[in-house]
Write an enzyme that holds these catalytic residues in place. Sequence first.
Site, PDB file in Angstrom:
ATOM      1  N   ARG A 153     -16.109  -6.738   1.774  1.00  0.00           N
ATOM      2  CA  ARG A 153     -16.682  -6.883   3.077  1.00  0.00           C
ATOM      3  C   ARG A 153     -15.884  -6.138   4.141  1.00  0.00           C
ATOM      4  O   ARG A 153     -16.375  -5.851   5.219  1.00  0.00           O
ATOM      5  CB  ARG A 153     -16.677  -8.384   3.428  1.00  0.00           C
ATOM      6  CG  ARG A 153     -17.701  -9.166   2.628  1.00  0.00           C
ATOM      7  CD  ARG A 153     -17.555 -10.648   2.835  1.00  0.00           C
ATOM      8  NE  ARG A 153     -16.779 -11.218   1.769  1.00  0.00           N
ATOM      9  CZ  ARG A 153     -16.552 -12.525   1.661  1.00  0.00           C
ATOM     10  NH1 ARG A 153     -16.960 -13.361   2.580  1.00  0.00           N
ATOM     11  NH2 ARG A 153     -15.879 -12.994   0.642  1.00  0.00           N
TER      12      ARG A 153
ATOM     13  N   GLU B  15     -13.553   2.656   3.043  1.00  0.00           N
ATOM     14  CA  GLU B  15     -12.756   1.467   2.735  1.00  0.00           C
ATOM     15  C   GLU B  15     -11.909   1.106   3.947  1.00  0.00           C
ATOM     16  O   GLU B  15     -11.526   1.974   4.730  1.00  0.00           O
ATOM     17  CB  GLU B  15     -11.883   1.813   1.513  1.00  0.00           C
ATOM     18  CG  GLU B  15     -10.956   0.763   1.028  1.00  0.00           C
ATOM     19  CD  GLU B  15     -11.632  -0.504   0.518  1.00  0.00           C
ATOM     20  OE1 GLU B  15     -12.312  -1.146   1.332  1.00  0.00           O
ATOM     21  OE2 GLU B  15     -11.419  -0.862  -0.648  1.00  0.00           O
TER      22      GLU B  15
ATOM     23  N   ASP C 136      -4.320  -0.586  -0.720  1.00  0.00           N
ATOM     24  CA  ASP C 136      -3.084  -1.331  -0.902  1.00  0.00           C
ATOM     25  C   ASP C 136      -2.507  -0.908  -2.269  1.00  0.00           C
ATOM     26  O   ASP C 136      -1.838   0.112  -2.369  1.00  0.00           O
ATOM     27  CB  ASP C 136      -3.467  -2.813  -0.820  1.00  0.00           C
ATOM     28  CG  ASP C 136      -2.294  -3.754  -0.746  1.00  0.00           C
ATOM     29  OD1 ASP C 136      -1.167  -3.312  -0.970  1.00  0.00           O
ATOM     30  OD2 ASP C 136      -2.499  -4.941  -0.478  1.00  0.00           O
TER      31      ASP C 136
ATOM     32  N   LYS D 160      -1.395   1.727   2.755  1.00  0.00           N
ATOM     33  CA  LYS D 160      -0.040   1.175   2.578  1.00  0.00           C
ATOM     34  C   LYS D 160       0.545   1.801   1.323  1.00  0.00           C
ATOM     35  O   LYS D 160       0.509   1.192   0.252  1.00  0.00           O
ATOM     36  CB  LYS D 160      -0.144  -0.334   2.312  1.00  0.00           C
ATOM     37  CG  LYS D 160      -0.204  -1.224   3.509  1.00  0.00           C
ATOM     38  CD  LYS D 160      -0.096  -2.658   3.004  1.00  0.00           C
ATOM     39  CE  LYS D 160      -0.430  -3.666   4.037  1.00  0.00           C
ATOM     40  NZ  LYS D 160      -0.432  -5.032   3.490  1.00  0.00           N
TER      41      LYS D 160
ATOM     42  N   VAL E   5      -1.816  -7.375   7.658  1.00  0.00           N
ATOM     43  CA  VAL E   5      -2.670  -6.959   8.767  1.00  0.00           C
ATOM     44  C   VAL E   5      -4.035  -7.657   8.740  1.00  0.00           C
ATOM     45  O   VAL E   5      -4.533  -8.015   7.666  1.00  0.00           O
ATOM     46  CB  VAL E   5      -2.875  -5.422   8.796  1.00  0.00           C
ATOM     47  CG1 VAL E   5      -1.613  -4.716   9.219  1.00  0.00           C
ATOM     48  CG2 VAL E   5      -3.395  -4.895   7.469  1.00  0.00           C
TER      49      VAL E   5
ATOM     50  N   ARG F 182     -11.770 -11.325  11.091  1.00  0.00           N
ATOM     51  CA  ARG F 182     -12.389 -10.016  10.821  1.00  0.00           C
ATOM     52  C   ARG F 182     -12.958  -9.407  12.100  1.00  0.00           C
ATOM     53  O   ARG F 182     -13.146  -8.202  12.202  1.00  0.00           O
ATOM     54  CB  ARG F 182     -13.549 -10.151   9.819  1.00  0.00           C
ATOM     55  CG  ARG F 182     -13.124 -10.442   8.389  1.00  0.00           C
ATOM     56  CD  ARG F 182     -14.305 -10.220   7.456  1.00  0.00           C
ATOM     57  NE  ARG F 182     -14.143 -10.869   6.171  1.00  0.00           N
ATOM     58  CZ  ARG F 182     -13.619 -10.302   5.093  1.00  0.00           C
ATOM     59  NH1 ARG F 182     -13.176  -9.065   5.151  1.00  0.00           N
ATOM     60  NH2 ARG F 182     -13.534 -10.964   3.954  1.00  0.00           N
TER      61      ARG F 182
HETATM   62  C1  PRP Z   1      -9.262  -5.780   0.184  1.00  0.00           C
HETATM   63  C2  PRP Z   1      -9.606  -4.527   0.946  1.00  0.00           C
HETATM   64  C3  PRP Z   1      -9.792  -3.505  -0.135  1.00  0.00           C
HETATM   65  C4  PRP Z   1      -8.852  -3.966  -1.215  1.00  0.00           C
HETATM   66  C5  PRP Z   1      -7.637  -3.096  -1.198  1.00  0.00           C
HETATM   67  O1  PRP Z   1     -10.461  -6.352  -0.203  1.00  0.00           O
HETATM   68  O2  PRP Z   1     -10.786  -4.691   1.701  1.00  0.00           O
HETATM   69  O3  PRP Z   1     -11.114  -3.501  -0.632  1.00  0.00           O
HETATM   70  O4  PRP Z   1      -8.509  -5.325  -0.936  1.00  0.00           O
HETATM   71  O5  PRP Z   1      -6.710  -3.519  -2.127  1.00  0.00           O
HETATM   72  P1  PRP Z   1      -6.206  -2.689  -3.378  1.00  0.00           P
HETATM   73  O6  PRP Z   1      -5.923  -1.286  -2.939  1.00  0.00           O
HETATM   74  O7  PRP Z   1      -4.969  -3.446  -3.753  1.00  0.00           O
HETATM   75  O8  PRP Z   1      -7.249  -2.760  -4.445  1.00  0.00           O
HETATM   76  P2  PRP Z   1     -10.645  -7.892  -0.556  1.00  0.00           P
HETATM   77  O9  PRP Z   1     -10.632  -8.025  -2.043  1.00  0.00           O
HETATM   78  O10 PRP Z   1      -9.688  -8.724   0.216  1.00  0.00           O
HETATM   79  O11 PRP Z   1     -12.127  -8.166  -0.117  1.00  0.00           O
HETATM   80  P3  PRP Z   1     -12.848  -8.003   1.304  1.00  0.00           P
HETATM   81  O12 PRP Z   1     -13.042  -6.521   1.550  1.00  0.00           O
HETATM   82  O13 PRP Z   1     -14.139  -8.706   1.067  1.00  0.00           O
HETATM   83  O14 PRP Z   1     -12.007  -8.675   2.358  1.00  0.00           O
END
Ligand code: PRP
Length: 178
Positions: A45, A101, A105, A133, A155, A167
């Site tokens: 999301r 995206e 991370d 990051k 963050v 959000r």
């Molecule tokens: C978070 C973010 C990225 C992902 C990055 O999503 O939105 O999609 O993690 O992390 P990575 O590089 O370690 O894979 P999350 O799973 O929290 O879902 P969301 O987008 O619904 O908040």
Amino acid sequence: MPNRPYVIDEMISAKSIAARIEGLAKEIKREFAKTDKLVVVGLLRGSFVFIADLVRELDLPVEVDFLEASSYGDAMESSREVRILKDLRGQIEGRDVLVVEDIVDTGHTLSHVTEYLGTRHPGKLKTIALLDKPSRREVDFRADWIGFEIPDEFVVGYGIDFAQRNRNLPYIGKVRFT
Ligand code: PRP
């Protein structure tokens, strides 16, 4: 709900984000100037705010689609597996695609998603992340465009949540536990 009290310190202002998106949009327009109709794919999301602002800066013919990948939660780092929870509505074979995206991370999500979409034989397949990051990376992945490189801070805002909250902040903030 987060069970520890916290405050949010502003890290990247709404104005800085808007200025950066304007610059990124210029580069993206150059890259896709000859594309018939670009498919812009937001990863749910977290990307919903970024994609909304980005597409409005792209005066190109675009189609907007969304994909949701699972978050791997508390899984062991070495066995992190990303699953597709919601697939695209449209076809991308032979079409140019930009995946949007909020943050890279460990890199597992975008790396898996691009591999997955690549099996559908798109034309160009490019990626953009508002935040990166690099110090957290576990797989060798770099987005084609990055808004801001940031240190390993917790963050929130501009689409990014803390336990599904915050959000809707118009800026990127840093969580500080009090
Ligand atoms: C978070 C973010 C990225 C992902 C990055 O999503 O939105 O999609 O993690 O992390 P990575 O590089 O370690 O894979 P999350 O799973 O929290 O879902 P969301 O987008 O619904 O908040």
